[in-house]
Design a protein around this motif. Structure first.
Motif, PDB file in Angstrom:
ATOM      1  N   GLY A  19       0.806  -1.234   0.000  1.00 39.39           N
ATOM      2  CA  GLY A  19       0.000   0.000   0.000  1.00 39.39           C
ATOM      3  C   GLY A  19       0.834   1.275   0.000  1.00 39.39           C
ATOM      4  O   GLY A  19       0.336   2.355   0.320  1.00 39.39           O
ATOM      5  N   VAL A  20       2.121   1.171  -0.346  1.00 38.53           N
ATOM      6  CA  VAL A  20       2.995   2.360  -0.360  1.00 38.53           C
ATOM      7  C   VAL A  20       3.380   2.650  -1.817  1.00 38.53           C
ATOM      8  O   VAL A  20       3.810   1.736  -2.535  1.00 38.53           O
ATOM      9  CB  VAL A  20       4.262   2.115   0.497  1.00 38.53           C
ATOM     10  CG1 VAL A  20       5.250   3.279   0.366  1.00 38.53           C
ATOM     11  CG2 VAL A  20       3.886   1.893   1.956  1.00 38.53           C
ATOM     12  N   ASP A  21       3.219   3.887  -2.230  1.00 38.33           N
ATOM     13  CA  ASP A  21       3.449   4.255  -3.636  1.00 38.33           C
ATOM     14  C   ASP A  21       4.956   4.296  -3.947  1.00 38.33           C
ATOM     15  O   ASP A  21       5.678   5.162  -3.435  1.00 38.33           O
ATOM     16  CB  ASP A  21       2.816   5.640  -3.882  1.00 38.33           C
ATOM     17  CG  ASP A  21       2.932   6.053  -5.347  1.00 38.33           C
ATOM     18  OD1 ASP A  21       3.610   5.338  -6.112  1.00 38.33           O
ATOM     19  OD2 ASP A  21       2.347   7.087  -5.699  1.00 38.33           O
ATOM     20  N   PRO A  22       5.449   3.375  -4.799  1.00 39.61           N
ATOM     21  CA  PRO A  22       6.896   3.338  -5.086  1.00 39.61           C
ATOM     22  C   PRO A  22       7.368   4.523  -5.933  1.00 39.61           C
ATOM     23  O   PRO A  22       8.569   4.752  -6.058  1.00 39.61           O
ATOM     24  CB  PRO A  22       7.068   2.023  -5.858  1.00 39.61           C
ATOM     25  CG  PRO A  22       5.726   1.658  -6.357  1.00 39.61           C
ATOM     26  CD  PRO A  22       4.712   2.311  -5.498  1.00 39.61           C
ATOM     27  N   GLU A  23       6.418   5.284  -6.489  1.00 38.61           N
ATOM     28  CA  GLU A  23       6.818   6.488  -7.238  1.00 38.61           C
ATOM     29  C   GLU A  23       7.226   7.599  -6.268  1.00 38.61           C
ATOM     30  O   GLU A  23       8.017   8.477  -6.599  1.00 38.61           O
ATOM     31  CB  GLU A  23       5.650   7.001  -8.103  1.00 38.61           C
ATOM     32  CG  GLU A  23       5.124   6.025  -9.137  1.00 38.61           C
ATOM     33  CD  GLU A  23       6.162   5.705 -10.196  1.00 38.61           C
ATOM     34  OE1 GLU A  23       6.979   6.586 -10.510  1.00 38.61           O
ATOM     35  OE2 GLU A  23       6.169   4.549 -10.679  1.00 38.61           O
ATOM     36  N   LYS A  24       6.664   7.550  -5.075  1.00 40.76           N
ATOM     37  CA  LYS A  24       6.941   8.628  -4.102  1.00 40.76           C
ATOM     38  C   LYS A  24       7.948   8.225  -3.034  1.00 40.76           C
ATOM     39  O   LYS A  24       8.650   9.058  -2.477  1.00 40.76           O
ATOM     40  CB  LYS A  24       5.639   9.021  -3.400  1.00 40.76           C
ATOM     41  CG  LYS A  24       4.630   9.698  -4.292  1.00 40.76           C
ATOM     42  CD  LYS A  24       3.514  10.258  -3.433  1.00 40.76           C
ATOM     43  CE  LYS A  24       2.437  10.873  -4.327  1.00 40.76           C
ATOM     44  NZ  LYS A  24       1.122  10.693  -3.782  1.00 40.76           N
TER      45      LYS A  24
END
Ligand code: FA5
Length: 351
Positions: free
Chosen positions: A304-309
């Motif tokens: 649930g963690v955005d790898p883009e950010k």
């Protein structure tokens, strides 16, 4: 007055005084109070008496009956008490005091090493998490980018339960849960995820001086904006220098783990042979201690963690091997041996 009542009263008293066990007592009870017992017979015979006689005689017989029942109950108690006392006499005597040769207990070397690592990471703002030993296939493999039939599974055969759950092969099995637990705080409040999670791991593999089927690992993760390999190297170096409290030689080389990219193997110069080569390091002079790397985008996304950010690092320290190196234990199997003579000689540096 009919003297049969007094005769019976005396007779009961006398017989009770010589009864030796419960079976004998029961016979006696039936003989007086049972359907065909002597006291019951007295009551049955009252039909031939006049009304007046029946009244007084009946009252006396009932008194005798109640008295006999009470005496029998008391005798039951007495016999039971005597039986327990006799049993106690037969029991061996235990000395419940501490034997003089036994001093204080001691912590297991793995526990000592775990505590030292926890203290170092806590001082750097990491939380310590606990996790289950029985996990699902999803937690142990799929959530960390090891789909079914991935060849990386071959390295980690384990013990399966009938319901499909398994004994976890790696502390990485908790990565997904940690990301989910702290991800919201990261996204909403900008608080980095910094957690370590020690735990027991199991693998179905042949044992030797540096491989056990049951061993401890300590996983660590840090996720935030702009986390890089230099952060990873800093934390690894700090941990090792704090735990060993002296300079030790390590080497970092590329390593493949599906849940990190890039991935590294962090090896420690064998503390048993000083790098010469021995059974403890499989004669290579180095021992694989703490593989690590940058968390794979698929793992972050699955948690649930955005790898883009966000980016992060993870490591999987072999805690049992660390204890071997720190305390000079040549064979890892000694650490699971339960041999108190061998295991109680180690103490915490701080105590
Ligand atoms: C792993 O288990 C990865 N989960 C580690 C990891 C975590 C990599 C996060 C990257 C990021 P590996 O199978 O190499 O990797 O085990 C990690 C360490 O556990 C080894 O270096 C070793 O120190 C220890 N270890 C592994 N198998 C055994 C064993 N059978 N007996 C004792 N220690 C073991």
């Amino acid at each position: 007055m009919d003297n049969r009542i007094d005769v019976l009263r005396e007779e009961i008293k006398q017989k009770l005084s010589s009864v030796g066990d419960l079976a004998e007592l029961d016979k006696l009870r039936v003989g007086y109070l049972g359907k065909k017992g002597s006291i019951t017979a007295l009551l049955k015979g009252m039909k031939d008496l006049t009304n007046e006689e029946r009244k007084t005689f009946g009252a006396e017989v009932n008194k005798l009956k109640a008295n006999a029942a009470e005496l029998i109950d008391k005798k039951v108690e007495e016999l039971n008490r005597r039986a327990i006392e006799a049993e106690i006499k037969l029991m061996p005597v235990f000395d419940v005091t501490t034997p003089p040769e036994l001093t204080r207990g001691s912590y297991h070397p793995v526990t000592l090493s775990q505590r030292q690592c926890e203290a170092v990471f806590k001082s750097m703002g990491f939380t310590v998490e606990d996790y289950a030993e029985v996990v699902t296939d999803y937690e142990c493999f799929e959530a960390v980018n090891i789909p079914k039939h991935h060849p990386a599974r071959d390295m980690q055969d384990t013990y399966y339960l009938e319901n499909g759950q398994l004994l976890k092969t790696q502390t990485s099995a908790a990565q997904n849960a940690i990301l989910r637990k702290y991800g919201k705080n990261l996204v909403e409040n900008g608080v980095p995820i910094k957690a370590i999670f020690p735990g027991r791991c199991f693998r179905n593999e042949a044992t030797d001086a540096c491989h056990e089927n049951t061993f401890f690992q300590m996983e660590g993760m840090m996720v935030d904006k702009d986390i890089s390999i230099s952060n990873l190297i800093y934390f690894m170096k700090t941990m090792l220098s704090e735990v060993f409290r002296r300079d030790i030689k390590v080497r970092l080389r590329p390593g493949f783990f599906p849940f990190v990219e890039p991935g590294f193997e962090l090896d420690i110069n064998c503390e048993i042979c000083g790098g010469e080569g021995c059974p403890s390091c499989k004669h290579s002079g180095w021992l694989e201690l703490c593989p690590c790397g940058m968390i794979h985008p698929n793992v972050l996304r699955e948690g649930g963690v955005d790898p883009e950010k966000y980016t992060g690092f993870a490591f999987g320290l072999g805690l049992t091997r660390l204890a071997m190196m720190k305390y000079g234990v040549k064979d890892i199997r000694d650490l699971n041996s339960g041999n108190l003579k061998a295991l109680s000689q180690f103490t915490d540096d701080d105590n």
